[in-house]
Motif scaffolding. Structure first.
Motif, short mmCIF file in Angstrom:
data_model
loop_
_atom_site.label_atom_id
_atom_site.label_comp_id
_atom_site.label_asym_id
_atom_site.label_seq_id
_atom_site.Cartn_x
_atom_site.Cartn_y
_atom_site.Cartn_z
N CYS A 1 15.66 37.00 24.43
CA CYS A 1 17.01 36.76 23.94
C CYS A 1 18.00 36.85 25.09
CB CYS A 1 17.39 37.76 22.83
SG CYS A 1 17.35 39.47 23.35
N GLY A 2 19.17 36.31 24.85
CA GLY A 2 20.24 36.41 25.85
C GLY A 2 20.16 35.30 26.88
N ARG A 3 20.65 35.58 28.07
CA ARG A 3 20.78 34.53 29.07
C ARG A 3 19.44 33.96 29.52
NH1 ARG A 3 24.97 36.02 33.68
NH2 ARG A 3 24.03 38.07 33.53
N ILE A 4 18.36 34.81 29.47
CA ILE A 4 17.05 34.26 29.84
C ILE A 4 16.67 33.16 28.85
CG2 ILE A 4 15.64 35.90 28.51
CD1 ILE A 4 13.69 35.89 30.89
N ASN A 5 17.24 33.25 27.64
CA ASN A 5 16.99 32.28 26.58
C ASN A 5 17.99 31.13 26.65
OD1 ASN A 5 15.01 32.12 24.73
ND2 ASN A 5 16.07 33.23 23.10
N GLY A 6 18.86 31.13 27.66
CA GLY A 6 19.85 30.07 27.79
C GLY A 6 21.09 30.30 26.96
N TYR B 1 6.42 35.72 32.05
CA TYR B 1 5.29 35.04 32.71
C TYR B 1 4.03 35.89 32.60
CZ TYR B 1 8.01 31.30 35.06
OH TYR B 1 8.76 30.20 35.34
N GLN B 2 4.18 37.19 32.87
CA GLN B 2 3.00 38.06 32.84
C GLN B 2 2.45 38.20 31.43
OE1 GLN B 2 4.25 41.63 34.91
NE2 GLN B 2 4.86 40.40 36.67
N ALA B 3 3.32 38.07 30.43
CA ALA B 3 2.86 38.14 29.05
C ALA B 3 2.15 36.86 28.63
CB ALA B 3 4.03 38.40 28.11
N GLY B 4 2.28 35.82 29.46
CA GLY B 4 1.56 34.58 29.18
C GLY B 4 2.42 33.47 28.63
N SER B 5 3.75 33.62 28.68
CA SER B 5 4.55 32.53 28.15
C SER B 5 4.83 31.49 29.23
CB SER B 5 5.85 33.05 27.55
OG SER B 5 6.55 33.80 28.50
N LYS B 6 5.20 30.32 28.77
CA LYS B 6 5.49 29.22 29.69
C LYS B 6 7.00 28.99 29.71
CE LYS B 6 1.06 27.31 29.67
NZ LYS B 6 0.51 28.66 29.66
N LEU C 1 15.55 26.91 33.64
CA LEU C 1 14.24 27.09 33.03
C LEU C 1 14.38 28.01 31.83
CD1 LEU C 1 12.11 27.56 36.26
CD2 LEU C 1 11.76 25.74 34.59
N LEU C 2 13.82 27.60 30.70
CA LEU C 2 13.88 28.43 29.49
C LEU C 2 12.47 28.71 28.99
CD1 LEU C 2 16.78 26.73 27.45
CD2 LEU C 2 16.91 28.65 29.06
N PRO C 3 12.26 29.89 28.41
CA PRO C 3 10.91 30.24 27.93
C PRO C 3 10.50 29.40 26.73
CG PRO C 3 12.50 31.97 27.37
CD PRO C 3 13.22 30.99 28.23
N GLN C 4 9.22 29.06 26.70
CA GLN C 4 8.63 28.32 25.59
C GLN C 4 7.40 29.11 25.14
OE1 GLN C 4 10.02 25.07 25.08
NE2 GLN C 4 11.44 25.80 26.63
N GLU C 5 6.95 28.83 23.96
CA GLU C 5 5.67 29.39 23.48
C GLU C 5 5.51 30.87 23.81
OE1 GLU C 5 2.38 27.21 25.16
OE2 GLU C 5 3.62 25.44 25.31
N LEU C 6 6.32 31.69 23.21
CA LEU C 6 6.18 33.12 23.46
C LEU C 6 4.92 33.64 22.78
CD1 LEU C 6 9.88 34.20 22.93
CD2 LEU C 6 8.65 33.97 25.08
N PRO C 7 4.19 34.51 23.47
CA PRO C 7 2.98 35.07 22.84
C PRO C 7 3.36 35.92 21.63
CG PRO C 7 3.12 35.65 25.18
CD PRO C 7 4.42 35.03 24.81
N GLN C 8 2.35 36.18 20.81
CA GLN C 8 2.58 36.98 19.62
C GLN C 8 3.14 38.36 20.00
OE1 GLN C 8 -0.94 37.32 17.28
NE2 GLN C 8 0.20 37.51 15.38
N GLY C 9 4.16 38.78 19.29
CA GLY C 9 4.71 40.11 19.55
C GLY C 9 5.66 40.16 20.72
N VAL C 10 5.97 39.02 21.32
CA VAL C 10 6.89 38.99 22.46
C VAL C 10 8.08 38.10 22.09
CG1 VAL C 10 7.18 38.42 24.90
CG2 VAL C 10 5.01 39.35 24.09
#
Lengths: 158, 961, 89
Positions: free
Chosen positions: B427-432, B400-405, B415-424
């Motif tokens: 992986c793993g369970r946070i990724n589902g 979230y702090q890096a700016g991803s949704k 909830l799974l991360p979308q649109e990761l900022p460049q360089g970020v």
């Protein structure tokens, strides 16, 4: 080995330090066998003598105090009374607590200008295991030395 | 009643070394490697803390480094976190926020009146009458709170360290470990950070008893240990993720400020509690908490357990319980169904109830049984442990702090991360990703991609390893008619509180958070936000994505102030003559970053010392250190052109060997700097700036040189040159004995500059008159400055010399009516207002701020005037910035004031409206205490108006027009 | 902390720099109207955009020009502000 030797800071007076500004600095480099120095590189000439290229119109030149300087037209030489120090031991460990610069970028022979503990300073990046020579504006010298010594004394990592 | 188990395969405790400490007056014995909570639980304690608001008994809940239930106080530390901190040998711990003791907490009476404390009561009930609010606030702060700080505790600072790497991997679970290895294999520097003392993450507690994974585990850990370019940082968490992958890594030994080129976020997921009546009874805990307790610390969570589960992980936890001899009385399956772990559970003869719902937990001081329903039929079981395995929420703060949704995945119910900022990368369970082999593959591809991004190589497409079944319950909330279903354990928020907030219109996630305080406690919503979002979505008929989530700001976990404080780096500048000043009893003051002598304590009092210094300058000779002045060398073909452009006066027509006042304004015509310029040669000037502007003026001038394309070099030599001002009637005679320079009026007139030797060293002399006496400013190399100063002082003894400080100089210059830029001028003052129209040369075609000054000249409204006080009473002394009042209106302010020893009057400067600026106009000054005193406008200079003393028997040459 | 890769200096922390305002063409002092001058001095359009800015590296005393997007705070181009270190005195 510098990495195992205890960190120590000593005053290292460089009374012959001069700041050259003006035209045709390349000629001064050439005269001192340093024509190949890139910008922000230095070369040790002998003991405490060194020459550093800070750009086409600017060099630092640490000469013997007695050495006479011949200046061409439009060349200016100003003495620098910088506070200068020698740092022996694992100086990179100390730097990692007072300086944000990524030292993985620097090579031996680099003349590095960075902020250290809030003060602008210059460093002669040495060969591995050699002590580091560094300097700053003389009026910050007292603070600079005190803060580095305090850090060496109080940091649990040094 | 010891709950310590036989040795576990991966346990963190060292059984050969015990640790003894005191908790609530009782001696506790644990092992080295225990955290406080595990040692307490091992010894049979179940009530480890009291809740924030109602003082309810609480035990372990998440046991995942954010367990708010267990917060302790020692004699010198508040808020020790029981699930994170290892006990110190011999230390005494007490639960925070209890009245009396943990066992008998009088604060628990609050619960009896809880129905009178509805959600938001704090905002509403005590709002009026307003005057009572501070009383209520004090009471509430007493009753609801955490640890207490003793203000007599000393300063604590932890050094901060900087570190740089190519790839930072946050979280050293299976996917994080795999990512670190994959990145390191590309040859880049990797930092692998984990908040626990050992790497391994869920692989080591969730799969502790999976023998098939032993080889995988050993491979990962051995490879990491063997690779030189992986730096493992344990017991450290990323407190904040800032711009350009700048990570605040909070380690036990202080903050590491880590700069990474790319970051892999492998922080995993937080297990979320189920929400039902009395879900906070000690003994009810997350399934992963029970697994950590067993695998890391070899402590049994209970003797007889019931497992409430919505996912396969609950069955895995049941197997772990069985292996450790805990009786599993039933699995309450709320919709998981058959999976690879349910088979052995059933084979072990454990009753599995599908379509189960939890109704309530029962027990007085701790859990004694559960009431549940299967297919709508209510049943009950006795047990002392209830494990909740109903779902996960992303440990998403770094992302979230890096700016991803994040977006809600309805298959996983997560909830799974979308649109990761460049360089970020994630992986793993946070990724589902939930299968362990997939987690490792997902980690490998993320680590590889992170390394390739550093090397500016293209990143191959990612394979999607997202799980294909739900690992979370879509709505793990079971309301009960009698309430007490806790959603947020930090703040004692129940279902009814959130319903109340929504009913009152706070039905947006951000509003609900602030009104109800959900997620605002020390665990910052890690165990409560997801359930809060699910409840809000349900009640408002919105989707999870429409409902959104609150912002996850730093700090990720509680962070000590001592870590943030770091060491103190406060640069301080000393002049070359500092050692002399110290010996001469100087009292120093701060002038920007400089330390300057304010005065020398030679007399009985400050005032007497200053008066003596003033008298020495007026009657004999004084010496002041002015090394703090900014000093710039300007040389090159266009130097005269530059000087003309920078300053309001013409400089190009100065003769070599002359000096001139140098006044600078900005584009808007406001005075920003003044000093003295001298000309060394046609193409070489030297100019001073005020003490505080040396850096900014130099910076600005360099910039202007570039903008204007001039062939000129400017060099800031402020620290390289020492300067002093020798002033007073005896100055010439004294100086003549230290230099061969002809000091006669003819050879060295007022405002002239000469270069010559003094005391054997090169010097620049400027005849100045700032303090109104015959005087010489002497500039020498910083190396020589102390020597010259000492020689002058030594020889000066026979001329009654005194060193003088800043305060005496201020009085002396005030008597001359000379301004100090920044004191007598402010951020709006132009040269006309500063009463220096003579310093503006409009005939120049160009100078900084000229168009503004041309216009301002005709628009002048105020002016700096001198005044003297009519009253002589000592307590009628106005202060600088006191206002000047006329007919109730403000017409000006005092900018400088002092009692002139020379003139025996109180004199000052004031910025006043033109209407009251005429000589002899009466000014009424309002003192700080409200009384009024009278003054009148007088001509400046107050002292020696003709300037006879600073240039005896001659007229100005080459000076100010 | 933002880091900026600069010619000759390498990757440096933004904390070593001082902001010097956006690059603007100064109006002609002689020909300028009162209104134009007032706008030059006082009015600045703050709408997000990619703009050229002055940034001063304190330890070396070098002025740089950064292309910076004021919305995303990303720096896309870094140049010496002058002919660099070659303007003969």
């Amino acid at each position: 080995m510098s990495t195992t030797q205890a960190l120590q800071i000593h005053c290292k007076p460089l009374p012959g330090l001069m700041h050259f500004r003006g035209a045709n600095m390349a000629s001064i480099l050439e005269k001192n066998d340093a024509a190949d120095l890139q910008i922000f590189q230095y070369r040790k000439l002998s003991d405490d003598r060194f020459i550093a290229n800070l750009g086409a119109e600017e060099i630092y030149f640490c000469v013997d105090a007695a050495e006479s300087l011949e200046l061409q037209a439009n060349q200016y030489a100003f003495p620098r009374a910088d506070a200068t120090f020698e740092l022996s031991g694992n100086w990179k460990a100390l730097m990692s607590e007072v300086c944000i610069y990524d030292f993985r970028q620097s090579q031996p022979g680099d003349f590095l200008m960075v902020s250290i503990a809030g003060v602008s300073a210059w460093l002669l990046i040495p060969e591995a295991d050699e002590p580091l020579i560094l300097g700053c504006d003389p009026t910050f010298g007292h603070y600079f030395q005190e803060i580095l010594m305090k850090q060496i004394e109080e940091s649990p990592f040094l | 009643m010891m709950r310590r188990l036989s040795p576990q395969p991966l346990e963190w405790i060292n059984r050969s070394q015990s640790v003894t400490f005191v908790f609530e007056g009782e001696e506790i014995k644990g092992f080295d490697g225990d955290v406080i909570s595990s040692a307490l639980w091992a010894q049979g304690h179940k009530v480890l803390g009291r809740s924030f608001k109602y003082h309810r008994r609480r035990g372990l809940l998440s046991f995942a480094n954010h367990d708010i239930n267990v917060m302790l106080q020692t004699a010198d530390t508040p808020n020790v976190r029981g699930d994170v901190v290892q006990p110190e040998q011999g230390q005494t711990y007490k639960a925070v926020n209890t009245f009396g003791s943990l066992a008998q907490d009088k604060g628990a009476l609050v619960e009896w009146i809880s129905k009178f404390l509805p959600v938001g009561f704090y905002y509403k009930a005590f709002y009026s009458p307003k005057f009572l609010f501070p009383k209520w606030e004090r009471l509430i702060r007493e009753m609801a709170g955490l640890g207490t700080v003793d203000t007599s505790w000393g300063e604590r600072r932890q050094p901060k360290r900087y570190r740089h790497c190519d790839v930072a991997v946050i979280g050293a679970g299976p996917s994080g470990m795999a990512a670190a290895i994959a990145a390191a294999k590309q040859g880049v520097d990797v930092c692998l950070i984990d908040e626990n003392p050992y790497i391994g993450g869920s692989l080591d507690y969730q799969y502790a008893n999976e023998e098939a994974l032993e080889v995988t585990r050993d491979d990962l850990k051995t490879t990491i240990a063997e690779m030189d370019n992986i730096q493992v940082i344990t017991s450290a968490f990323v407190a904040g993720f800032y711009g350009d992958n700048w990570l605040a890594v909070n380690s036990q030994q202080g903050l590491i400020k880590l700069s990474a080129q790319s970051v892999v976020v492998a922080t995993g997921v937080f297990e979320q509690p189920a929400v039902f009546r009395n879900n906070d009874l000690p003994g009810v805990m997350n399934a992963s908490a029970a697994q950590r307790l067993m695998a890391r610390y070899a402590v049994a969570p209970c003797k007889e357990a019931v497992v409430l589960t919505a996912n396969p992980e609950g069955y895995r936890a049941a197997l772990d319980l069985i292996k450790n001899g805990v009786v599993v009385k039933a699995i309450l399956d709320t919709g998981c169904g058959e999976n690879s772990w349910s088979v052995p559970v059933k084979q072990a003869g454990i009753p599995v109830f599908e379509n189960a719902a939890i109704i309530e937990a029962k027990g007085r001081k701790a859990l004694q049984g559960v009431v549940y329903a299967v297919n709508g039929v209510q049943q009950s079981l006795d047990c002392d442990g209830l494990l909740m395995s109903v779902g996960w929420a992303p440990a998403g703060a770094p992302l979230y702090q890096a700016g991803s949704k994040f977006a809600y995945n309805a298959i996983l119910e997560q909830l799974l991360p979308q649109e990761l900022p460049q360089g970020v990368f994630a992986c793993g369970r946070i990724n589902g990703v939930f299968e362990i082999v997939d987690q490792i593959k997902d980690g490998q591809q993320a680590g590889m991609a992170a390394a390739l991004a550093v090397q500016d190589k293209s990143v191959p497409d990612f394979t999607d390893y997202t799980a294909t079944r739900a690992h979370s319950h879509s709505y793990p909330i079971w309301q009960h008619p009698k309430g007490k279903e806790f959603i947020d354990f930090d703040e004692d928020i129940q279902i009814k509180d959130l319903k109340g907030a929504i009913a009152q219109g706070f039905d947006n996630i951000e509003l609900m958070k602030r009104f109800s305080t959900i997620g605002m406690g020390p665990s910052q919503g890690k165990h409560s936000n997801m359930n809060g979002i699910r409840l809000l979505a349900k009640l408002t008929g919105k989707s999870i994505d429409q409902t959104g989530s609150t912002t996850a700001r730093p700090m990720f976990h509680p962070t000590e102030v001592s870590h943030l404080a770091g060491m103190r780096f406060r640069p301080e500048r000393l002049t070359p003559m500092h050692a002399f000043h110290q010996q001469a009893k100087a009292k120093f003051m701060e002038a920007g970053v400089w330390l300057r002598p304010e005065y020398y304590a030679t007399e009985s009092s400050r005032e007497a010392s200053i008066a003596a210094e003033v008298a020495a300058v007026r009657n004999a000779v004084g010496l002041i250190d002015v090394s703090t002045l900014g000093k710039l060398e300007v040389f090159g073909r266009d130097s005269a052109e530059l000087m003309d452009r920078l300053y309001t006066m013409r400089m190009s027509n100065m003769a070599v060997g002359a000096s001139r006042y140098a006044l600078m304004v900005d584009d808007s015509g406001v005075v920003i700097d003044d000093g003295v310029a001298v000309r060394y040669s046609d193409e070489h000037f030297y100019v001073t700036t005020t003490t505080s502007t040396s850096d900014s003026a130099y910076r600005m001038i360099q910039k202007k040189v570039i903008e204007w394309g001039l062939k000129v070099t400017v060099l800031n030599r402020t620290g390289q040159i020492g300067a002093m001002n020798l002033a007073g009637p005896n100055s010439r005679q004294l100086l003549s004995q230290l230099t061969d320079l002809d000091l006669s009026n003819e050879a060295f007139p007022y405002l002239a500059m000469r270069q010559a030797k003094v005391c054997g060293v090169d010097a620049t002399f400027i005849r100045v008159g700032f303090v109104g006496e015959l005087g010489y400013e002497i500039h020498v190399s910083a190396q020589d400055a102390e020597h010259v100063w000492q020689q002058i002082m030594l020889l000066g003894e026979s001329f009654a010399i005194k060193p003088f400080g800043v305060e005496a100089q201020r009085q002396l210059r005030l008597e001359k009516g000379h301004i100090i830029v920044g004191q007598d001028t402010d951020g709006l003052t132009n040269p006309f207002e500063a009463n220096m129209p003579w310093a503006v040369h409009f005939k120049k075609t160009y100078f900084l701020g000229k168009p503004s000054l041309v216009r301002l000249k005709t628009l002048q409204k105020r002016i700096l005037v001198g005044f003297e006080l009519l009253s002589a009473a000592a307590d009628d002394m106005p202060l600088e910035s006191n206002l000047i009042i006329d007919d109730g209106e403000m017409v000006g302010r005092v900018t400088s004031i002092g009692r002139s020893a020379t003139l025996q009057k109180v004199i000052g400067l004031a910025m006043v409206e033109l209407a009251c600026s005429q000589v002899d106009s009466e000014l009424t000054i309002k003192l700080s205490d409200g009384r009024m005193v009278s003054a009148k406008v007088v001509k400046t200079p107050f002292y020696d108006p003709q300037g006879l003393l600073q240039k005896p028997q001659e007229s100005a040459l080459g000076g100010a027009a | 902390m933002k880091f900026v890769t600069c010619p000759s200096l390498g990757r440096r922390a933004l904390s070593e720099f001082t902001f010097g305002g956006r690059v603007e063409k100064e109006t002609d002092q002689e020909a300028v109207s009162e209104r134009e001058w007032a706008e030059y001095v006082f009015y600045h359009n703050g709408a997000p955009k990619t703009q050229q800015e002055w940034w001063y590296h304190r330890p070396t005393g070098i002025w740089f020009l950064f292309q910076r997007n004021t919305l995303t705070d990303s720096i896309t181009q870094v140049d010496f502000a002058n002919k660099g270190l070659t303007n003969d005195a």
